[in-house]
Scaffold this active site. Structure first.
Site, PDB file in Angstrom:
ATOM      1  N   CYS A 280       0.808  -1.231   0.000  1.00  0.00           N
ATOM      2  CA  CYS A 280       0.000   0.000   0.000  1.00  0.00           C
ATOM      3  C   CYS A 280       0.839   1.278   0.000  1.00  0.00           C
ATOM      4  O   CYS A 280       0.654   2.134  -0.872  1.00  0.00           O
ATOM      5  CB  CYS A 280      -0.949   0.009   1.189  1.00  0.00           C
ATOM      6  SG  CYS A 280      -1.857  -1.518   1.443  1.00  0.00           S
ATOM      7  N   ARG A 309       3.374 -10.692   9.010  1.00  0.00           N
ATOM      8  CA  ARG A 309       2.401 -10.343  10.028  1.00  0.00           C
ATOM      9  C   ARG A 309       2.788 -11.052  11.317  1.00  0.00           C
ATOM     10  O   ARG A 309       3.119 -12.234  11.310  1.00  0.00           O
ATOM     11  CB  ARG A 309       1.001 -10.750   9.585  1.00  0.00           C
ATOM     12  CG  ARG A 309      -0.100 -10.394  10.568  1.00  0.00           C
ATOM     13  CD  ARG A 309      -1.469 -10.747  10.001  1.00  0.00           C
ATOM     14  NE  ARG A 309      -1.811  -9.917   8.866  1.00  0.00           N
ATOM     15  CZ  ARG A 309      -2.801 -10.191   8.009  1.00  0.00           C
ATOM     16  NH1 ARG A 309      -3.507 -11.286   8.174  1.00  0.00           N
ATOM     17  NH2 ARG A 309      -3.061  -9.390   7.012  1.00  0.00           N
ATOM     18  N   GLN A 327       0.211 -11.699  -0.977  1.00  0.00           N
ATOM     19  CA  GLN A 327      -1.173 -11.257  -1.106  1.00  0.00           C
ATOM     20  C   GLN A 327      -1.347 -10.480  -2.403  1.00  0.00           C
ATOM     21  O   GLN A 327      -0.536  -9.595  -2.707  1.00  0.00           O
ATOM     22  CB  GLN A 327      -1.554 -10.382   0.085  1.00  0.00           C
ATOM     23  CG  GLN A 327      -3.042 -10.080   0.170  1.00  0.00           C
ATOM     24  CD  GLN A 327      -3.394  -9.338   1.440  1.00  0.00           C
ATOM     25  OE1 GLN A 327      -2.719  -8.377   1.793  1.00  0.00           O
ATOM     26  NE2 GLN A 327      -4.429  -9.767   2.124  1.00  0.00           N
ATOM     27  N   ASP A 329      -2.894  -7.964  -3.422  1.00  0.00           N
ATOM     28  CA  ASP A 329      -3.616  -6.788  -2.952  1.00  0.00           C
ATOM     29  C   ASP A 329      -3.384  -5.635  -3.922  1.00  0.00           C
ATOM     30  O   ASP A 329      -2.524  -4.789  -3.705  1.00  0.00           O
ATOM     31  CB  ASP A 329      -3.149  -6.435  -1.549  1.00  0.00           C
ATOM     32  CG  ASP A 329      -3.990  -5.357  -0.916  1.00  0.00           C
ATOM     33  OD1 ASP A 329      -5.066  -5.055  -1.464  1.00  0.00           O
ATOM     34  OD2 ASP A 329      -3.580  -4.817   0.119  1.00  0.00           O
ATOM     35  N   HIS A 331      -4.048  -2.089  -5.986  1.00  0.00           N
ATOM     36  CA  HIS A 331      -4.487  -0.779  -5.530  1.00  0.00           C
ATOM     37  C   HIS A 331      -4.960   0.042  -6.716  1.00  0.00           C
ATOM     38  O   HIS A 331      -4.250   0.168  -7.712  1.00  0.00           O
ATOM     39  CB  HIS A 331      -3.360  -0.052  -4.803  1.00  0.00           C
ATOM     40  CG  HIS A 331      -2.994  -0.699  -3.515  1.00  0.00           C
ATOM     41  ND1 HIS A 331      -2.030  -1.677  -3.427  1.00  0.00           N
ATOM     42  CD2 HIS A 331      -3.483  -0.552  -2.261  1.00  0.00           C
ATOM     43  CE1 HIS A 331      -1.931  -2.081  -2.162  1.00  0.00           C
ATOM     44  NE2 HIS A 331      -2.804  -1.415  -1.451  1.00  0.00           N
ATOM     45  N   LYS A 410     -15.999  -2.030   3.454  1.00  0.00           N
ATOM     46  CA  LYS A 410     -15.351  -3.079   2.675  1.00  0.00           C
ATOM     47  C   LYS A 410     -16.329  -4.192   2.342  1.00  0.00           C
ATOM     48  O   LYS A 410     -17.371  -4.357   2.967  1.00  0.00           O
ATOM     49  CB  LYS A 410     -14.166  -3.664   3.442  1.00  0.00           C
ATOM     50  CG  LYS A 410     -14.546  -4.324   4.761  1.00  0.00           C
ATOM     51  CD  LYS A 410     -13.343  -4.945   5.460  1.00  0.00           C
ATOM     52  CE  LYS A 410     -13.739  -5.597   6.786  1.00  0.00           C
ATOM     53  NZ  LYS A 410     -12.639  -6.324   7.427  1.00  0.00           N
ATOM     54  N   HIS A 456      -8.461  -1.015  -2.189  1.00  0.00           N
ATOM     55  CA  HIS A 456      -7.609  -2.193  -2.004  1.00  0.00           C
ATOM     56  C   HIS A 456      -8.385  -3.389  -2.556  1.00  0.00           C
ATOM     57  O   HIS A 456      -9.503  -3.648  -2.121  1.00  0.00           O
ATOM     58  CB  HIS A 456      -7.318  -2.443  -0.522  1.00  0.00           C
ATOM     59  CG  HIS A 456      -6.685  -1.295   0.188  1.00  0.00           C
ATOM     60  ND1 HIS A 456      -5.334  -1.209   0.406  1.00  0.00           N
ATOM     61  CD2 HIS A 456      -7.234  -0.178   0.741  1.00  0.00           C
ATOM     62  CE1 HIS A 456      -5.063  -0.098   1.080  1.00  0.00           C
ATOM     63  NE2 HIS A 456      -6.211   0.546   1.286  1.00  0.00           N
TER      64      HIS A 456
END
Length: 589
Positions: A280, A309, A327, A329, A331, A410, A456
């Site tokens: 991100c 994590r 991931q 993920d 953007h 979300k 996201h």
């Protein structure tokens, strides 16, 4: 048929959520006896505290029941079970738990304040979940006694329950042990041991479990998640991995715990599923590194990298929860008026990927929490857009009020694995705060600077978690396009080995996975059988006739004989089936 499917007709008196089950059978091991003694000591202290509170406060509280019924109760004294008896003996005999002000209560937990109370029976989804969760505790107690198991997670599923536990490296439950295990469970139930909820501090938990874990060589009290065994008895499911396609930390390994390492057999599926994971802050910096115009929006960015994590050791579980994972993920930076079309595109992409993998899914819309940041009108618009997109999308979804992130609402994506366990995988998440914190701006239509909205988007979520779900779902029989074992070439005799190697090289030159089994110590039929047991999608058998005609004789992993084809035709057809990602290449060849 699940192992303890008949249990729903046996009423358990409560609900036990902390894993400290006091059910025992004769002659428990010393470490369990010591744990039980400490449990009783802590339990007595908890009962004394509750009694003191009841005497100290001694006040009447108001109870509201569904349908508008009102009742009085005593704080720190009256339990849901006592309320149920006041209503009817039928309710008292069928309730398995209560929902008190939205929180699950076991039936003997005293009520503390004015409460909205709803009783749960086995006929409700929530009641089933409580019952199956309690059932896992009986199974766990039996596994401790019979097998000396170290208990890991044991949640309920939609249709039953399962339990993961650690038996030692290479140790698994034997078929002959299942009847004995079930008999112990039945004895525990017949003995009517109560389910008791103990609130324990971390230090108390360390005392409860330290000796047991020290006996097994663990330096810290952590729930081990390596080599866990899933106890399940259901046709068509892969109860545990037959082959270690992926491994966690092994003794003597330099790899940190819970950092997955691909074996060669797992690499194919892992690299095929990788959809460019994200970072991100890096993408925000990329957006901000030069002036942006409305003409560049929506700007979609993606990269590939490992994420970390700090998961608690007790929550780690195989490939489904790791400390290091990847991931996808993505953007998407867009204008507010582009939000609706981008959400629709993200949902369509999600459906296309999940359909390709053969998964059904359920969506959940999470709205603003009480501590949200940002302007209310932006939240209102965003939630309206997400709600409308879900309605138009046409797939089932649930509303989860106040469950969104503080920075935006979300949509979460949930699927189930072959054992019925739910997994939260993909997500579509709106973010108003990162663009603000990074000072992201673009020049709008009229020349004024405006702030973008950040989306996201993760479809697979954790690539490793998705692989774990796929492993269970496929049961080792991967579709051709994902399979690490696509084709094995088997020469009939040593005279055909050179041609077999040529066939293998032809497969590999086109990007297909091709292996060779020229083991002269085994008969042809045994090599064919070995290939089928290894779940090779196809076997190319080559004998003298095939060598002379430059053909291959094709069989599938299910022992279907497809006959003789030219080498060029066979390889071309495999490529076509792989590139179109059909789920049943063996039937469509």
């Amino acid at each position: 048929m699940r192992l303890f499917q008949k249990w729903p007709r046996i009423r358990l008196p409560g609900f036990h959520a902390c894993g400290l089950c006091t059910a025992t059978v004769p002659t428990p091991p010393l470490w369990l006896t010591e744990r039980l003694a400490l449990f009783e000591e802590l339990w007595a202290a908890q009962v004394k505290k509750s009694t003191n509170m009841a005497q100290k406060e001694h006040r009447t509280i108001k109870i509201s029941l569904p349908g508008g019924q009102k009742m009085n109760a005593l704080a720190w004294s009256t339990t849901p079970y006592q309320l149920a008896w006041q209503i009817s003996s039928t309710l008292a005999n069928t309730a398995v738990a209560a929902e008190v002000n939205g929180e699950l209560y076991d039936l003997v937990r005293p009520l503390e304040t004015d409460s909205d109370v709803r009783f749960l029976t086995f006929e409700s989804p929530e009641g089933k979940a409580v019952f199956w969760h309690s059932s896992t505790r009986v199974l766990g107690a039996a596994a401790e006694q019979l097998l000396g198991a170290v208990l890991c997670q044991g949640p309920s599923t939609e249709g039953g329950f399962y339990h993961d536990f650690f038996l030692g490296k290479g140790r698994s439950v034997q078929g002959s042990e299942l009847p004995v295990l079930e008999k112990i469970c039945q004895e525990l139930i017949a003995a009517a041991h109560p389910f008791r909820r103990l609130e324990a501090s971390r230090d108390q938990l360390l005392q409860l479990f330290r000796e047991e874990y020290a006996r097994r060589g663990f330096s810290e009290v952590k729930t081990p998640t390596l080599f866990s065994t899933k106890l399940w008895e259901q046709s068509g499911h892969w109860e545990h991995y037959r082959e270690d396609m992926f491994s966690l930390q092994l003794p003597g390994s330099d790899r940190p715990p819970s950092f997955p390492g691909d074996h060669s057999s797992g690499h194919q599926a892992h690299t095929t599923l990788a959809l460019k994971p994200m970072n991100c802050p890096a993408h925000c910096l990329m957006f901000a590194h030069r002036p942006r115009s409305w003409r560049e929006l929506p700007l979609r960015l993606a990269d590939f990298g490992a994420l970390h994590r700090a998961e608690a050791s007790g929550s780690l579980g195989g490939l489904t929860r790791l400390r290091c994972f990847q991931q996808d993920d993505a953007h998407i930076f867009c204008a507010l008026d582009q939000l609706e079309s981008e959400i629709r595109d993200a949902l369509d992409f999600l459906r296309a990927v999940y359909a390709q993998l053969g998964f059904s899914f359920r969506l959940a819309l999470s709205t603003r929490p009480s501590g949200f940041l940002g302007e209310s009108h932006l939240w209102d618009h965003a939630e309206q857009v997400l709600h409308q997109a879900l309605e138009e999308f046409g797939e089932p979804w649930d509303l989860r009020p106040e469950d969104g992130a503080f920075y935006g609402p979300k949509i979460d994506v949930h699927l189930q694995d072959a054992l019925g366990r739910p997994h939260q995988c993909g997500t579509i998440q709106l973010d108003f705060q990162l663009p603000l914190r990074f000072g992201l701006q673009y020049k709008g239509h009229k020349g004024a600077l405006e702030r973008p909205v950040l989306i996201h988007r993760a479809v697979l979520g954790s690539v490793e978690r998705m692989l774990g779900v796929l492993v269970e779902s496929c049961g080792g029989k991967w579709p051709l396009w994902l399979s690490p074992f696509q084709v094995v070439v088997i020469p009939v005799g040593p005279e055909q080995e050179e041609y077999a190697r040529e066939v293998q090289q032809c497969l590999q030159a086109t990007g297909l996975s091709g292996d060779l089994d020229a083991d002269s110590g085994l008969t042809l039929s045994r090599r064919v059988r070995r290939a089928q047991l290894a779940h090779y999608n196809f076997q190319f058998v080559v004998g003298q006739k095939e060598q002379s005609k430059r053909t291959v004789n094709i069989r599938t992993r299910d022992n279907r004989r497809l006959g003789e084809r030219s080498l060029t035709e066979a390889v071309g057809r495999l490529l076509e089936l792989q590139n179109t990602r059909v789920p049943n290449a063996e039937e469509m060849f």
